[in-house]
Design a protein around this motif. Structure first.
Motif: not given
Length: 287
Positions: A34-37, A42-43, A115-119, A133-134
């Protein structure tokens, strides 16, 4: 006869010692986590490990707006996008030190809106399933959505701007002495499905503090358009001071260049801006 055999054996052994061993490919360990967006611009974006031979499934806790999905097509393939899921796979393993962003907006608009992710590619592990997760708003948090700084592509992806572009018309300055207001400057904008009036308003000296709370655009025909208000900086306009207010209304169809009256009500006084001529729809993408 024995010597040639011994010589050949020695040469084979010597050749084997001189030739570097070919490393067997390392099988990556599959991970489900699980990951939290990110809750604010700034995060840092959560990191997700991908591999060219393994699809990665993202499962979202709420419906997403698939039209807003952004990614680098030269590096990342989107195999499928559903109401609450996205499956991605890199075209090739990403080089060490390179990261590529994949992002999508939630359909409900609640914060955080995107929701964004760094691949990245990890030689030892790959994420086969990501349960997104939000973060929940805390009691002290403002319920107003504060997304990251908008980018030009967001307006197109969200459908606010299309090939027709955005048009604008100036609104003449106006003084309403009876209510104690002056319209210093104003401009009307029109885009795909929306109209917006951007006005700078002066509250006359000797009047009370004023803050607009409701707004309506009334035309010569048809039903009034209820608008939502966005105040820039402080919401209240002090006596002798000025404030910038945006009135935004969502529309499906409007007649060509309709003339409206914008009324803003708040704190015992009503500001009226007459002759608000909303722009015509642009033709051929030229504002």
């Amino acid at each position: 006869m024995i010597q040639p055999v011994r010589l050949a054996l020695a040469l084979v052994l010597a050749w084997g010692a001189a030739t570097p061993a070919v490393a067997a490919p390392v099988e990556r360990a599959d991970r489900k986590r699980s990951v939290v967006v990110a809750s604010s611009p700034a995060d840092a974006l959560p990191v997700v490990r991908v591999a060219h031979d393994t699809p990665t499934l993202f499962l979202f806790p709420a419906p997403i707006n698939r039209k807003t999905l952004t990614f680098d097509e030269s590096r990342i393939r989107v195999l499928d996008a559903g109401e609450r899921s996205v499956i991605v796979q890199p075209v090739a393993d990403l080089p060490e030190g390179e990261r590529y962003e994949v992002g999508v907006f939630f359909a409900d608009g609640r914060a955080p809106a995107r929701a964004a992710f760094s691949l990245v590619t990890d030689p030892a592990e790959v994420d086969t399933r990501i349960d997104v997760q939000r973060p929940e708003l805390t009691d002290m948090a403002c319920p107003v959505d504060v997304p990251r700084t908008p980018r030009p592509e967001d307006f197109v992806l969200l459908g606010f701007v299309d090939k027709e572009g955005v048009t604008a018309t100036l609104i003449k300055p106006y003084d309403d002495a009876s209510q104690g207001f002056s319209i210093v400057s104003a401009i009307a904008y029109r885009g795909q499905g929306w109209v917006l009036v951007d006005a700078t308003i002066r509250n006359h000296p000797g009047r009370s503090i004023w803050e607009p709370r409701e707004a309506v655009l009334t035309g010569r025909a048809g039903l009034p358009l209820r608008a939502r208000l966005v105040t820039v900086e402080a919401g209240e306009i002090v006596p002798g001071g000025s404030g910038r207010i945006l009135a935004v209304a969502e529309v499906n169809q409007l007649s060509a260049s309709p003339v409206f009256t914008l009324e803003m009500v708040g704190d015992g006084r009503m500001l009226t801006i007459p002759n608000v001529r909303l722009p015509k729809v642009a033709s051929g993408g030229t504002p």
